[in-house]
Design a protein around this motif. Structure first.
Motif, PDB file in Angstrom:
ATOM      1  N   ALA A  37     104.319  77.436  38.522  1.00 31.75           N
ATOM      2  CA  ALA A  37     105.354  78.431  37.665  1.00 31.75           C
ATOM      3  C   ALA A  37     106.713  78.034  37.161  1.00 31.75           C
ATOM      4  CB  ALA A  37     105.126  80.206  38.377  1.00 31.75           C
ATOM      5  N   LEU A  38     107.139  77.051  38.139  1.00 33.67           N
ATOM      6  CA  LEU A  38     108.298  76.379  38.528  1.00 33.67           C
ATOM      7  C   LEU A  38     108.176  75.818  37.766  1.00 33.67           C
ATOM      8  CD1 LEU A  38     109.907  77.985  41.724  1.00 33.67           C
ATOM      9  CD2 LEU A  38     110.335  78.623  39.645  1.00 33.67           C
ATOM     10  N   SER A  39     106.633  74.743  37.089  1.00 39.61           N
ATOM     11  CA  SER A  39     107.265  73.124  36.368  1.00 39.61           C
ATOM     12  C   SER A  39     108.344  73.075  35.456  1.00 39.61           C
ATOM     13  CB  SER A  39     106.111  73.083  35.749  1.00 39.61           C
ATOM     14  OG  SER A  39     105.107  73.946  34.939  1.00 39.61           O
ATOM     15  N   GLY A  40     108.178  74.647  34.638  1.00 39.35           N
ATOM     16  CA  GLY A  40     109.250  74.819  32.706  1.00 39.35           C
ATOM     17  C   GLY A  40     110.826  74.353  34.036  1.00 39.35           C
ATOM     18  N   VAL A  41     111.487  74.255  35.010  1.00 39.64           N
ATOM     19  CA  VAL A  41     112.687  74.597  34.850  1.00 39.64           C
ATOM     20  C   VAL A  41     113.090  72.962  36.074  1.00 39.64           C
ATOM     21  CG1 VAL A  41     113.014  77.241  34.558  1.00 39.64           C
ATOM     22  CG2 VAL A  41     112.114  75.954  36.878  1.00 39.64           C
ATOM     23  N   HIS A  42     111.773  72.763  36.197  1.00 38.77           N
ATOM     24  CA  HIS A  42     111.324  71.386  36.806  1.00 38.77           C
ATOM     25  C   HIS A  42     112.261  71.861  38.705  1.00 38.77           C
ATOM     26  CE1 HIS A  42     110.140  68.462  34.212  1.00 38.77           C
ATOM     27  NE2 HIS A  42     111.562  69.258  32.628  1.00 38.77           N
ATOM     28  N   VAL A  43     111.718  72.934  39.699  1.00 45.41           N
ATOM     29  CA  VAL A  43     111.994  73.306  40.141  1.00 45.41           C
ATOM     30  C   VAL A  43     110.835  73.098  41.158  1.00 45.41           C
ATOM     31  CG1 VAL A  43     112.766  75.212  42.366  1.00 45.41           C
ATOM     32  CG2 VAL A  43     114.175  74.005  40.479  1.00 45.41           C
ATOM     33  N   TRP A  44     110.686  72.215  42.696  1.00 44.59           N
ATOM     34  CA  TRP A  44     109.508  71.729  43.290  1.00 44.59           C
ATOM     35  C   TRP A  44     109.777  72.513  44.591  1.00 44.59           C
ATOM     36  CZ3 TRP A  44     107.119  69.267  47.144  1.00 44.59           C
ATOM     37  CH2 TRP A  44     105.881  68.411  47.348  1.00 44.59           C
ATOM     38  N   LEU A  45     108.464  72.775  44.703  1.00 40.70           N
ATOM     39  CA  LEU A  45     108.618  73.485  46.700  1.00 40.70           C
ATOM     40  C   LEU A  45     107.956  73.169  47.754  1.00 40.70           C
ATOM     41  CD1 LEU A  45     109.259  77.652  45.950  1.00 40.70           C
ATOM     42  CD2 LEU A  45     111.180  75.939  46.279  1.00 40.70           C
ATOM     43  N   PHE A  46     108.352  72.451  48.780  1.00 40.41           N
ATOM     44  CA  PHE A  46     108.434  72.228  49.773  1.00 40.41           C
ATOM     45  C   PHE A  46     107.701  73.572  50.760  1.00 40.41           C
ATOM     46  CE2 PHE A  46     106.634  70.217  53.686  1.00 40.41           C
ATOM     47  CZ  PHE A  46     105.585  68.697  53.524  1.00 40.41           C
ATOM     48  N   ALA A  47     106.147  73.173  51.873  1.00 44.40           N
ATOM     49  CA  ALA A  47     106.385  74.565  52.817  1.00 44.40           C
ATOM     50  C   ALA A  47     106.122  73.956  54.325  1.00 44.40           C
ATOM     51  CB  ALA A  47     106.157  76.057  51.893  1.00 44.40           C
ATOM     52  N   GLY A  48     105.726  72.328  53.926  1.00 43.13           N
ATOM     53  CA  GLY A  48     105.707  72.313  55.100  1.00 43.13           C
ATOM     54  C   GLY A  48     105.310  72.746  56.731  1.00 43.13           C
ATOM     55  N   GLY A  49     106.715  73.303  56.524  1.00 41.44           N
ATOM     56  CA  GLY A  49     107.415  73.793  57.836  1.00 41.44           C
ATOM     57  C   GLY A  49     106.318  75.196  58.078  1.00 41.44           C
ATOM     58  N   LEU A  50     106.328  76.166  57.186  1.00 40.07           N
ATOM     59  CA  LEU A  50     105.464  77.414  57.919  1.00 40.07           C
ATOM     60  C   LEU A  50     103.964  76.436  58.288  1.00 40.07           C
ATOM     61  CD1 LEU A  50     106.364  79.135  54.748  1.00 40.07           C
ATOM     62  CD2 LEU A  50     106.704  79.655  56.778  1.00 40.07           C
ATOM     63  N   PHE A  51     103.552  75.437  57.511  1.00 45.68           N
ATOM     64  CA  PHE A  51     101.548  75.278  58.002  1.00 45.68           C
ATOM     65  C   PHE A  51     101.946  74.556  59.367  1.00 45.68           C
ATOM     66  CE2 PHE A  51     102.242  74.313  53.768  1.00 45.68           C
ATOM     67  CZ  PHE A  51     100.775  75.061  53.056  1.00 45.68           C
ATOM     68  N   VAL A  52     102.790  74.364  60.102  1.00 42.64           N
ATOM     69  CA  VAL A  52     103.036  73.965  61.403  1.00 42.64           C
ATOM     70  C   VAL A  52     103.773  74.894  62.484  1.00 42.64           C
ATOM     71  CG1 VAL A  52     103.591  71.730  63.324  1.00 42.64           C
ATOM     72  CG2 VAL A  52     103.105  71.370  60.536  1.00 42.64           C
ATOM     73  N   ALA A  53     104.886  75.938  61.989  1.00 40.48           N
ATOM     74  CA  ALA A  53     105.135  76.506  62.873  1.00 40.48           C
ATOM     75  C   ALA A  53     104.442  77.392  64.374  1.00 40.48           C
ATOM     76  CB  ALA A  53     106.718  77.081  62.710  1.00 40.48           C
ATOM     77  N   TYR A  54     104.016  78.574  63.551  1.00 39.63           N
ATOM     78  CA  TYR A  54     102.985  79.614  64.323  1.00 39.63           C
ATOM     79  C   TYR A  54     102.069  78.808  65.262  1.00 39.63           C
ATOM     80  CZ  TYR A  54     101.614  83.561  65.335  1.00 39.63           C
ATOM     81  OH  TYR A  54     101.378  85.035  66.132  1.00 39.63           O
ATOM     82  N   SER A  55     101.580  77.915  64.546  1.00 35.22           N
ATOM     83  CA  SER A  55      99.869  77.429  65.434  1.00 35.22           C
ATOM     84  C   SER A  55     100.867  76.684  66.356  1.00 35.22           C
ATOM     85  CB  SER A  55      99.194  76.386  64.369  1.00 35.22           C
ATOM     86  OG  SER A  55     100.192  75.460  64.079  1.00 35.22           O
ATOM     87  N   ALA A  56     102.350  76.171  66.168  1.00 39.14           N
ATOM     88  CA  ALA A  56     102.413  74.996  67.838  1.00 39.14           C
ATOM     89  C   ALA A  56     102.967  75.835  68.368  1.00 39.14           C
ATOM     90  CB  ALA A  56     103.383  73.936  67.080  1.00 39.14           C
TER      91      ALA A  56
END
Lengths: 169, 181
Positions: free
Chosen positions: A24-43
């Protein structure tokens, strides 16, 4: 095992939501990375072996949809998991603000590591740094906003699956 | 049909089979610029097939799966195309460049002959040359808005503005070679 499965399902949901938001954000050339959320809770909350397995599987999930050598995300998520797990005894890990701070720091480290791993494949490497830093700033803001909600979702999902007992190593 | 092909700068249909596809997902990061379309090996899509829309070139197919394909866009910093300036036959090199947040997609050109001039007020159309073997000739890539002499003085380099619609496409056409190989 049930807890790890439920946690992985929440990460699968996160992956789908991040992909939709980025589309959805591709039109404004913004890209989100959420790698921290993939690791934080389990770690922070799971025993090492089960949490590490979830982080590696989440990394493989991200690898399957990204044009990077297969295993890149998995290796980075695994390393981040090990670092956070070793530091968690010194953290107030039941405090949501601490979890959010961990997610932000892990997200920052993973984004920079992926950038350095990826930048050599971009011929005009130096010119993409302003865009990468812009994406990083937006990603950190998004993680800060979404992390409390997502951690609550993960805790509630574990409760519903009756896998919410205190996981300490 | 012939008139439509001329209007859209489309290649003759005997060289390619047109496969229209919906865009399922866009993934435009600083590292890569890709989109997923809802057709894959089930429709005979092949890796490397050019992808176009009414405004010109979208990119090329980078991966083909059973029911989807991944398209690498011309705004991807890793993509290069052999191009020509409209009205000229000398080949130049186009490459995707930085895509600033909240800004237009841009590309850069190299090996531009010294007698080519363009500016924001009088841009020139950049089109595919057909020399690379992937894209048919004459498809629009973008508009050259700036050229300047390169460091060696033998050629010029320049900037190309890409169509902003590239970032919001919902349907594209894959040009599947009629006789692959």
């Amino acid at each position: 095992m049930r807890g790890a499965t439920v946690l992985f399902l929440t990460l699968y949901l996160l992956r789908a939501m991040v992909a939709s938001v980025n589309s959805a954000l591709s039109g404004v050339h913004v890209w989100l990375f959420a790698g921290g959320l993939f690791v934080a809770y389990s770690a922070l909350m799971f025993p090492f072996r089960r949490g590490f397995t979830v982080s590696i599987l989440a990394g493989l999930l991200c690898d399957s949809v990204a044009p990077v050598p297969f295993g890149t995300h998995a290796a980075l998520f695994g390393a981040a998991h090990a670092v956070v797990f070793n530091a968690r005894a010194r953290l107030q890990r039941d405090d949501t603000s601490v979890r959010v701070m961990v997610a932000l720091l892990v997200n920052l480290a993973l984004f920079l590591a992926l950038s350095f791993a990826r930048i050599r494949h971009v011929p005009s490497g130096a010119t993409v740094w302003p865009r990468l830093l812009s994406d990083l700033a937006w990603s950190e803001a998004a993680v800060a906003l979404a992390a409390p909600w997502f951690f609550a979702l993960q805790a509630r999902a574990l409760e519903l699956a009756r896998a919410n007992r205190r996981h300490s190593a | 049909m012939d008139r439509l092909q001329v209007l859209l700068h489309m290649p003759p249909s005997d060289r390619f089979r047109f496969e229209h596809a919906r865009v399922a997902q866009r993934d435009f990061s600083g590292w890569w610029q890709r989109m997923v379309i809802r057709k894959g090996a089930d429709y005979g899509i092949t890796v490397g097939a050019p992808v176009v829309y009414s405004g010109g070139v979208v990119g090329r197919v980078a991966e083909v799966h059973a029911y989807t394909s991944v398209v690498e866009l011309i705004s991807d910093p890793g993509l290069r195309i052999a191009a020509v300036v409209d009205g000229d036959t000398r080949p130049i090199s186009y490459q995707g460049a930085e895509n600033q947040a909240f800004g237009p997609s841009r590309g850069v050109i190299e090996f531009v002959p010294l007698d080519i001039y363009a500016s924001g007020s009088s841009p020139k159309r950049l089109a595919t040359s057909g020399l690379g073997g992937v894209y048919p000739p004459g498809l629009t890539i973008g508009r050259i808005v700036h050229v300047e002499a390169s460091a060696d003085g033998l050629f010029k380099t320049g900037e190309v503005d890409l169509d902003p619609r590239l970032a919001e496409l919902t349907e594209v056409t894959v040009l599947v070679p009629a006789n692959p190989g």
